[in-house]
Design an enzyme around this catalytic site. Structure first.
Site, mmCIF file in Angstrom:
data_model
loop_
_atom_site.group_PDB
_atom_site.id
_atom_site.type_symbol
_atom_site.label_atom_id
_atom_site.label_comp_id
_atom_site.label_asym_id
_atom_site.label_seq_id
_atom_site.Cartn_x
_atom_site.Cartn_y
_atom_site.Cartn_z
ATOM 1 N N GLY A 235 3.541 -0.543 2.011
ATOM 2 C CA GLY A 235 4.922 -0.981 2.139
ATOM 3 C C GLY A 235 5.623 -1.268 0.837
ATOM 4 O O GLY A 235 6.736 -1.786 0.827
ATOM 5 N N GLU B 184 5.844 3.788 9.009
ATOM 6 C CA GLU B 184 4.508 4.313 8.708
ATOM 7 C C GLU B 184 3.515 3.909 9.796
ATOM 8 O O GLU B 184 2.716 4.733 10.259
ATOM 9 C CB GLU B 184 4.052 3.799 7.337
ATOM 10 C CG GLU B 184 4.798 4.440 6.180
ATOM 11 C CD GLU B 184 4.529 3.801 4.841
ATOM 12 O OE1 GLU B 184 4.913 4.388 3.818
ATOM 13 O OE2 GLU B 184 3.946 2.694 4.801
ATOM 14 N N GLY C 159 -0.198 7.384 1.524
ATOM 15 C CA GLY C 159 -0.842 6.661 0.443
ATOM 16 C C GLY C 159 -1.081 5.210 0.809
ATOM 17 O O GLY C 159 -0.936 4.797 1.967
ATOM 18 N N GLY D 295 6.128 7.660 -0.331
ATOM 19 C CA GLY D 295 5.673 7.150 -1.618
ATOM 20 C C GLY D 295 5.445 8.278 -2.601
ATOM 21 O O GLY D 295 5.568 9.464 -2.269
ATOM 22 N N SER D 296 5.063 7.922 -3.810
ATOM 23 C CA SER D 296 4.921 8.922 -4.861
ATOM 24 C C SER D 296 3.788 9.901 -4.579
ATOM 25 O O SER D 296 3.908 11.100 -4.851
ATOM 26 C CB SER D 296 4.702 8.238 -6.213
ATOM 27 O OG SER D 296 3.558 7.390 -6.164
#
Length: 224
Positions: A100, A108, A87, A34-35
């Protein structure tokens, strides 16, 4: 006023500071997707000499780690990890999460299950009183797409196929909204038992160990 990107960078830096005492020459770090995880990877590169390798929860993260010259191992090569950092799309006071949004929920969960502790990194916009405002991703086997969707509708959910998307495992994702979540652990168990479900985006049965939350007043550490 810090922007959301600045908050994400702040918590990524805090995560590196948090995990450093856990590291040693043979340590393997679990890394999410993720970011915010991307920014954590960038910060991790500065201390890559302090640990052995990583395990990534997605091809995206594996590529970013490799670009920084950080070794990426297959999880089957690893027996244990001191920490997994990732995250969340939502997190509550019990450190239960919905994850998700990026589609890596199954990997994950698997990588996190091998780590001794799960460090969730997020900005304050992800902290909620009750889970469920964010749509719940569910990875399903292709042949079970319609049957699982009907089951989710029977549970009161509104189902939408994530169009044009398949996971790194080659499966589709349905995003389910409309839940009133009073017991995330029970709902996670119920959904995971539906034939054809690979996994759902609730991380309630195995919540985070600690959450580092970036706020306008600095990073706060939460424990359940």
């Amino acid at each position: 006023m810090l922007s959301q990107d600045e908050l994400k960078l702040q918590v990524a830096q805090a995560a590196v500071a948090y995990i450093r005492p856990l590291l040693h020459a043979d340590a393997v770090i679990g890394v999410g997707t993720g970011s915010t995880a991307d920014l954590f990877i960038d910060q991790l590169a500065a201390i890559k000499g302090e640990f052995l390798a990583t395990v990534a929860s997605s091809e995206r993260s594996a590529s970013r780690l490799a670009e920084h010259g950080i070794m990426v191992l297959d999880l089957n090569q690893v027996e244990t990890m001191p920490v997994y950092v990732d995250g969340a799309d939502e997190i509550n006071a019990k450190l239960q999460m919905i994850k998700g949004g990026g589609g890596a929920l199954t990997r994950e969960k698997i990588v996190a299950s091998v780590a001794e502790r799960f460090v969730c990194i997020a900005d304050e916009s992800k902290v909620v009183d009750a889970l469920g405002a964010f749509t719940l991703p569910i990875e399903v086997l292709p042949m079970a797409l319609n049957s699982v969707s009907r089951k989710m509708q029977a549970l009161g959910g509104e189902v939408k196929l994530r169009s044009g998307f398949t996971t790194d495992n080659g499966n589709p994702i349905i995003d389910v909204s409309g839940f009133s979540v009073t017991d995330a652990r029970e709902l996670e168990s119920q959904i995971n038992q539906i034939p054809g479900v690979v996994t759902c985006g609730f991380f309630a049965l195995s919540p985070a160990t600690v959450a580092l939350i970036a706020t306008q007043e600095g990073v706060k550490q939460l424990e359940a």
